[in-house]
Structures are given as structure tokens and as C-alpha cells.
Design an enzyme around this catalytic site. Sequence first.
Site, PDB file in Angstrom:
ATOM      1  N   PHE A 112      -8.024   0.651  46.551  1.00  0.00           N
ATOM      2  CA  PHE A 112      -7.694  -0.612  45.895  1.00  0.00           C
ATOM      3  C   PHE A 112      -8.600  -0.821  44.674  1.00  0.00           C
ATOM      4  O   PHE A 112      -9.814  -0.689  44.767  1.00  0.00           O
ATOM      5  CB  PHE A 112      -7.858  -1.786  46.879  1.00  0.00           C
ATOM      6  CG  PHE A 112      -7.585  -3.111  46.242  1.00  0.00           C
ATOM      7  CD1 PHE A 112      -6.323  -3.404  45.735  1.00  0.00           C
ATOM      8  CD2 PHE A 112      -8.583  -4.067  46.121  1.00  0.00           C
ATOM      9  CE1 PHE A 112      -6.072  -4.626  45.118  1.00  0.00           C
ATOM     10  CE2 PHE A 112      -8.342  -5.287  45.505  1.00  0.00           C
ATOM     11  CZ  PHE A 112      -7.080  -5.563  45.012  1.00  0.00           C
ATOM     12  N   GLN A 113      -8.000  -1.124  43.575  1.00  0.00           N
ATOM     13  CA  GLN A 113      -8.696  -1.348  42.299  1.00  0.00           C
ATOM     14  C   GLN A 113      -9.544  -0.156  41.865  1.00  0.00           C
ATOM     15  O   GLN A 113     -10.611  -0.325  41.282  1.00  0.00           O
ATOM     16  CB  GLN A 113      -9.529  -2.628  42.349  1.00  0.00           C
ATOM     17  CG  GLN A 113      -8.635  -3.857  42.451  1.00  0.00           C
ATOM     18  CD  GLN A 113      -9.346  -5.160  42.156  1.00  0.00           C
ATOM     19  OE1 GLN A 113     -10.516  -5.319  42.447  1.00  0.00           O
ATOM     20  NE2 GLN A 113      -8.619  -6.112  41.585  1.00  0.00           N
ATOM     21  N   LYS A 162     -19.782   0.914  44.082  1.00  0.00           N
ATOM     22  CA  LYS A 162     -20.229  -0.286  44.804  1.00  0.00           C
ATOM     23  C   LYS A 162     -21.365   0.035  45.782  1.00  0.00           C
ATOM     24  O   LYS A 162     -22.335  -0.719  45.890  1.00  0.00           O
ATOM     25  CB  LYS A 162     -19.043  -0.905  45.542  1.00  0.00           C
ATOM     26  CG  LYS A 162     -19.392  -2.223  46.217  1.00  0.00           C
ATOM     27  CD  LYS A 162     -18.161  -2.910  46.791  1.00  0.00           C
ATOM     28  CE  LYS A 162     -18.548  -4.302  47.308  1.00  0.00           C
ATOM     29  NZ  LYS A 162     -17.384  -5.031  47.832  1.00  0.00           N
ATOM     30  N   MET A 477       1.372  -9.662   8.234  1.00  0.00           N
ATOM     31  CA  MET A 477       1.145  -8.359   7.614  1.00  0.00           C
ATOM     32  C   MET A 477       2.325  -7.420   7.880  1.00  0.00           C
ATOM     33  O   MET A 477       2.747  -6.665   7.001  1.00  0.00           O
ATOM     34  CB  MET A 477      -0.153  -7.741   8.142  1.00  0.00           C
ATOM     35  CG  MET A 477      -0.525  -6.445   7.450  1.00  0.00           C
ATOM     36  SD  MET A 477      -0.673  -6.631   5.678  1.00  0.00           S
ATOM     37  CE  MET A 477      -2.434  -6.810   5.500  1.00  0.00           C
TER      38      MET A 477
HETATM   39  C1  LIG Z   1      -3.305  -5.382  19.249  1.00  0.00           C
HETATM   40  C2  LIG Z   1      -2.478  -5.156  18.030  1.00  0.00           C
HETATM   41  N1  LIG Z   1      -1.124  -5.135  18.122  1.00  0.00           N
HETATM   42  C3  LIG Z   1      -0.371  -4.952  17.001  1.00  0.00           C
HETATM   43  C4  LIG Z   1      -0.973  -4.771  15.784  1.00  0.00           C
HETATM   44  C5  LIG Z   1      -0.124  -4.543  14.539  1.00  0.00           C
HETATM   45  N2  LIG Z   1      -0.329  -5.675  13.592  1.00  0.00           N
HETATM   46  C6  LIG Z   1      -1.162  -5.578  12.539  1.00  0.00           C
HETATM   47  S1  LIG Z   1      -1.264  -6.995  11.667  1.00  0.00           S
HETATM   48  C7  LIG Z   1      -0.145  -7.742  12.662  1.00  0.00           C
HETATM   49  C8  LIG Z   1       0.277  -9.159  12.402  1.00  0.00           C
HETATM   50  C9  LIG Z   1      -0.802 -10.136  12.636  1.00  0.00           C
HETATM   51  O1  LIG Z   1      -0.224 -11.401  12.588  1.00  0.00           O
HETATM   52  P1  LIG Z   1      -1.089 -12.692  12.429  1.00  0.00           P
HETATM   53  O2  LIG Z   1      -2.185 -12.724  13.407  1.00  0.00           O
HETATM   54  O3  LIG Z   1      -0.192 -13.885  12.449  1.00  0.00           O
HETATM   55  O4  LIG Z   1      -1.778 -12.514  11.009  1.00  0.00           O
HETATM   56  P2  LIG Z   1      -1.132 -12.519   9.531  1.00  0.00           P
HETATM   57  O5  LIG Z   1      -0.866 -11.116   9.145  1.00  0.00           O
HETATM   58  O6  LIG Z   1       0.108 -13.351   9.596  1.00  0.00           O
HETATM   59  O7  LIG Z   1      -2.204 -13.127   8.689  1.00  0.00           O
HETATM   60  C10 LIG Z   1       0.296  -6.873  13.650  1.00  0.00           C
HETATM   61  C11 LIG Z   1       1.313  -7.215  14.680  1.00  0.00           C
HETATM   62  C12 LIG Z   1      -2.381  -4.769  15.760  1.00  0.00           C
HETATM   63  N3  LIG Z   1      -3.070  -4.564  14.628  1.00  0.00           N
HETATM   64  N4  LIG Z   1      -3.111  -4.983  16.875  1.00  0.00           N
END
Ligand SMILES: Cc1ncc(C[n+]2csc(CCOP(=O)(O)OP(=O)(O)O)c2C)c(N)n1
Lengths: 578, 183
Positions: A112-113, A162, A477
Site C-alpha cells: 500500500f502506497q 518506515k 500563451m
Molecule cells: C503544467 C503545465 N501544463 C501545461 C503547460 C503549457 N502551457 C504553457 S503556458 C500555458 C498557458 C498559461 O495560461 P495562464 O496561466 O492563464 O497564463 P497566460 O499565458 O494567459 O498569461 C500553458 C497551458 C505548462 N507550461 N505547464
Amino acid sequence: MSKINGAQSLVNALEAAGVEVMFGIPGGAILPAYDPIFDSKIRHILVRHEQGAGHAATGYAQATGRVGVCIATSGPGATNLVTPLADAQMDSVPIVAITGQVPSLAIGTDAFQEADIRGVTMPVTKHNYLITDPKDIPRAIAEAFHIASTGRPGAVLVDIAKDALQKETTFDYPHTVSLAGYNPVIEPKIEAVRDAAALIAQSKKPVLYVGGGVIKAEAAAELMQLAQVTGIPVVTTLMARGAFPDSHQQHLGMPGMHGTVAAVTALQKADLLITLGARFDDRVTGKLSTFAPNAKIIHADIDPAEIGKNRHADVALIGDLKNTLRALVPATKVALAKSAPDLTPWLNEVYGWRKKFPLGYDKPADGSVSPQYVIERIGKISGPDTIFAAGVGQHQMWASQFIGYEKPRTWLNSGGLGTMGYAVPAAMGAKVGAPDATVWAIDGDGCFQMTNQELVTCALNNIPIKVAVINNESLGMVRQWQTLFYNQRYSNTDLHSKRIPDFKLLAEAMGCVGLRCETPGDVDKTIEAAMAINDRPVVVDFNVHRDAMVWPMVAAGTSNDEITVARSMAPVWDSQEL
Amino acid sequence: MAIHTLAVLVENSPGVLARVASLFSRRGYNIDSLAVGPTENPKVSRMTIVLNLEGHALDQVSAQLFKLVNVIGISEMKDSDSLKREILLVKVANTSATKDIVKKHNAVIADESTTTLSIEAVGQSAAIESLLNELRPQGIRELVQSGLVALERGDKTLADRTLSTMGTANESDSNSSTADYQN
Ligand SMILES: Cc1ncc(C[n+]2csc(CCOP(=O)(O)OP(=O)(O)O)c2C)c(N)n1
């Protein structure tokens, strides 16, 4: 020597290693350790998700230069640490993670875990341990802190069964660590230093290409000396923002995919790159084969494996950057005294680019709030002693571009891994390490929804950070790439987050003050209101225009020569410039 | 030449083989063979790794390998100054032709039944290869090879160099073509 159990030995070892705070969540396998933690002088901050513990340790380490510590139980607790471990390792941040493991006799039985966290984290840590004998605990902890904090810093995990925590042992902390296979080179070779100085004294178009290593090595003052002695223009990468003051007249800004025209172009046209603790990352070089085609390379790094990894180095300076720069500055003075090329034509050129192509943004025509403006104003109002932690996305790039950084360790972000969700817990860790500093998280509405629960931790533990949610209702982005490269087909990037969730109410539900700003005229007032609150965390929901884009841009995989300053718009050069 | 042989001294600690394998797989380096075993020092194991480095610089591979905390020293084993051997065990149909081939190649018949000869050979890769080429028409039923092991000629030992100069890692510069990383 008196008998104690392994758990007490662990806590004693952490105290001996100088740990003042750790972030974590208990569970079955690590539970024996939580009993002596209850009595320890080490502050334990109970987080709401282990990912938060890991990024908090990272933020703490980045803000203070000390080793950050996080602790979790076996299985899911440990696997929740994988992202922050990979994140810290990519950005060379010294953190140590302690995880409980199932009892040694159960290891390998799918108990477990049970998760083989040593196996899982092997490729994303600098080193890791699985401890099954309590007598090995103090040595493993001493080695873990030594490995995390020396050489090129990184993430180290210590997984402890553990029963090793429960069994009796004696405590004996090794005050020196000697590892047959680990002896980082810290002094550069003197001939290489002379060769580098000679190259500098021959160069007519040099650039100081400064990376995060300068901050890790606490070498900002030495960098300043080299810049002053030589007059060479400076670019600071995303990881190095703050290593050299943005206000300095030799600073050209950030290079790379969203770098300034001056920084990107100076690297492209240079005849010499003096590379200090930087690693020719693809986000800086663009298409590698076309990067800085005429430049010789001086590459100073503490990690020999960085030399020649992406770009051939003409002179390699392997060593601690502080030592390297301390040797290079006088050697360069000597070389320049013999022959100093006239840099004036080059400086006129690069400073001309900086003047002609400053960073900028358009105000939205519909009167809505511009995200760049919000970030710029937070930087101005909060000032250069503030620590900023950014998420990942457009807001991160704008926070790098439109806030002026004057000091090392005031800009924290996830550069290498690009981890959404980094900002809030990293800001929390930074505030714990630097309680007197104002700490702002500049976060996206997407990122914020990944780790905002740590605001509960902040509210309950008197960690009054400030969070600006740059709410463009989208994964901005990614949406920008869809605008530019996928025919405006906005597949799954609309977050509909104008009011769901309601970030103001969400903040209040978590024990923070929630504020909202929807018009440009309210931006300063709202920031000032947030600045005035110091007894609780504050979250400001800035409702901003969703179509704003990050410029300049070098599209992924293309050459830095193809930098655009706006959509499909190359910089307009004077004919003699290129 | 894209084929290189590295002798790697590693601490004899759990997981060290997994670390090396994980590094090679993560960075896309191709292993032709890997042999690992104990050394004169019970705390140290030695790996002999034959790499096919199309598109990767040997120096970069060695530098990455040397970053592993449990790796103590690395040296390239060049053909010109090292002894290289492989072991072959192979089952072939028991015929007089097979026995002639075994004799010609100074191999050993380690086990014999009416239908099968189990043949043992130790030698350089080329010799093993030529023995196998001749045996193939006789009908190879099963074969196993050890992977290459290598030892430098002369008085020098890798352990001397590595363990006596602890703390003075002798990192190479970017354009050196040999890999010699010692702690
Ligand atoms: C954990 C993770 N999942 C997906 C991505 C791909 N990704 C890069 S920027 C982004 C958008 C980020 O959106 P937001 O926080 O609203 O910032 P904005 O670009 O709108 O300023 C994504 C999905 C990532 N960098 N990290």
C-alpha cells in the site's frame, strides 16, 4: 552514545544541516518522523499539496540562496513531488526532498502506497538515496545537503523506509562529506583565464551573455566589475534577470524567444560571446545552427557537461563563477592595457537598436485593461526591493520584460521546465525565507487554478504574499500560438474564467483579501490597496484584455534573425545596419 | 569512428547500473555492449561500455556520465593501447566440420553431447566474429556473448589514476577528443 530512533536521528540531522524551515504533508510511511518534528526547532509548514511543498522549497532557495526542504509520505505524496523536483533540477535550484517509504521488507511487493520514488526521480534529480538502515540516515542527509548546494546546485531526494525511521540507532553527524565520485571543480585554469582575456581584448563586437549561474554563484558584483572594466554590453537571460541592473546603461535586456530586439540582435551580430553561467538553451538560441554565426565563444560554467553541449566553446572556463570572474577581471585589465579595441562603433550600433526598438505594447482600443500595463505598474509601485515570482505563460514574459530588476534573487520563475502552478507556492517559500520583503506572485488565471490552494497555507501561517492574477480568461500563451500558427482555431484554450471561479470570492474563501480591478483608471489604486495590506495574503483579480500578445517573438525552431516585433512584422532596419 | 570503448569506475552502490542506463536512455546515447563486474577494490565496480556515438561527441557523453555522483572515473580504452576481450559461448551441431573450426580458432569444447557441441571462445571482437562466421553454416542453435571488457596495457591502472588524485578532477576542455575524467 544514547539510543534514539531513526526518525529522531533524521530530525537531528536536518537541524545539524542548518534547516530552519520545511514544507510538507504527513502520511503513514513518514509518520514516525512527524513525531520528533513536533518538538523540533525547525519550523514545519503544513501545505495543501506536495507540489506546493516542492515549489515552496524552491522559492525559498531562490530567494535566500539556502537549501530548500520539503517532506512527504510514500507513494502519492512522493510522486506529487516529481514536478517540483524536475523543476528545481532544471533551474539548478538547491532543494532536498525527504520522503517516507514503505517498510524495507515490503519494498518490491506493491505494498500500500509503495512507489519506487528513487527510480522515478533518478532522471530528474542530481542524486537520490533509498535508506533502509537507520545508521545511514545522518550521512545521507549530510551528503544530500552537500550535493544539493555545491557545484551546480540541484535537487536531491532522500527516501527512507518506515522501519528505518522506527528502529533504534545512534546519532553521529558527519561534519565533512567526502564522496569519491563528486568533487566539483571550482577554480578555473589560469591558462584558460588568460586565453579568455586575450579574446576579450581582440574583440570588436563582444556581448556579455549572462545566465542564472551568476546569481547562484553570488557573482553579481564581480559581473559588474567586468562590465565596468570592459564597457561590454550585457544581456540577461530569463534565469538571470536581476543579475545585472536593468537600469544600467550597458544592459540590453533579455535575449531569446521574447527577448528585446537589441539583445537578440547583439548576440546574432557579435564576434564574441562571453557566456557566464548560461547554457545556450533553445529558447535563447533559436535555431542553433544560425545562432551567433560569427561569434567566438568563451563559456564559463561550473558544470563541465555544459561546455560544448549545444555550442562549441573556444575557451572553456570551468569553475565557480565568482572565482572565475575574480580571476578574469584582472586578467582582462592586463590584456586591455596592451591593446584595447575601439568598441565605439559596436556600442553605437547596439545602443541604437535599443533606442529604436524599445519594448512596448498597444493599449487596447476598447478601453479595457492592458495586462502589460498592470504588470508594469506593479513593478513601479512596489519597487526594486520586491521579490517577484511568476507563473508560466504570457504574464511571465511580461513580468520579465516590464518590471525593472535591479538585484539578484528578486525575480523567481520556472525557466527550464516551464511549470504552470509555480508562482503561488514559490512566492510563499520566498516570503518565508525573506519575511521583510514584499513578495508579489504575478500569475495567470490558468496557472493560478493549478496551485492556489497554498493561499490557505499562507493565510493560516501568517505568510502575507500578494498575488496578481492576470485574468485574460484564457491559456493566453497557448492562445497566442493558436493565433499565430493555427489559424485562430482556439481549441481548448478558453478558460471562461471571468467569474468562474470568482477569484475575489475564492481568495476570501481561503482567508485572503480579494480585490478586483476592471478598468485602467483603477489599476494604481488597486495596487496601492494591495500594498497597504500586510497582515493577510491579498489576491487581485485583474480583468485584462485577452488578445494582448507577447512581442518581440522568435517563433520556435526558427532563426533569431527572423525576430518579429509585432505580428508578421520584422524590425525595420536602416540599410547599413544589417 | 563512432564506436568508442569507455572504462568506467563506479561506486559499488545500489542503483548505480540503473543510473548509468537511465542517463544513456535519457540522452539518446546508444550502447553496443555493457559489461560490469567487481574490481580489486570491493567498494568499486568497473563497467566497460561500448558506445555507438553517431551524432554525439564522446567528450559530452563522458562529461554527462561523470556528473553521476557514483561515477568515480572514466577513461577511453583505445585499440592501440588496451587489451580488449569478449567471451562467446555457443551451441553448434556436433559435426567433424565444427570440431575442425573449433581447433582452427583455438576455441574450446566446453561440453559435448551426441548432437551438440557447446563451444567457448575468448578473444578480440574480430576473432570472435570470424569464428562465428565460420560456425554459422554448421547451424548455431544458441549463443551468448559477454560484451567487451578492456584493460589498459602497461604499468598504469585506471584505479591508480582515479583514486590517487581524488579532488583534482581533470576535466577536459571542449575540443579534446579523448575522454579522461578522474576524481
Ligand atoms: C503544467 C503545465 N501544463 C501545461 C503547460 C503549457 N502551457 C504553457 S503556458 C500555458 C498557458 C498559461 O495560461 P495562464 O496561466 O492563464 O497564463 P497566460 O499565458 O494567459 O498569461 C500553458 C497551458 C505548462 N507550461 N505547464
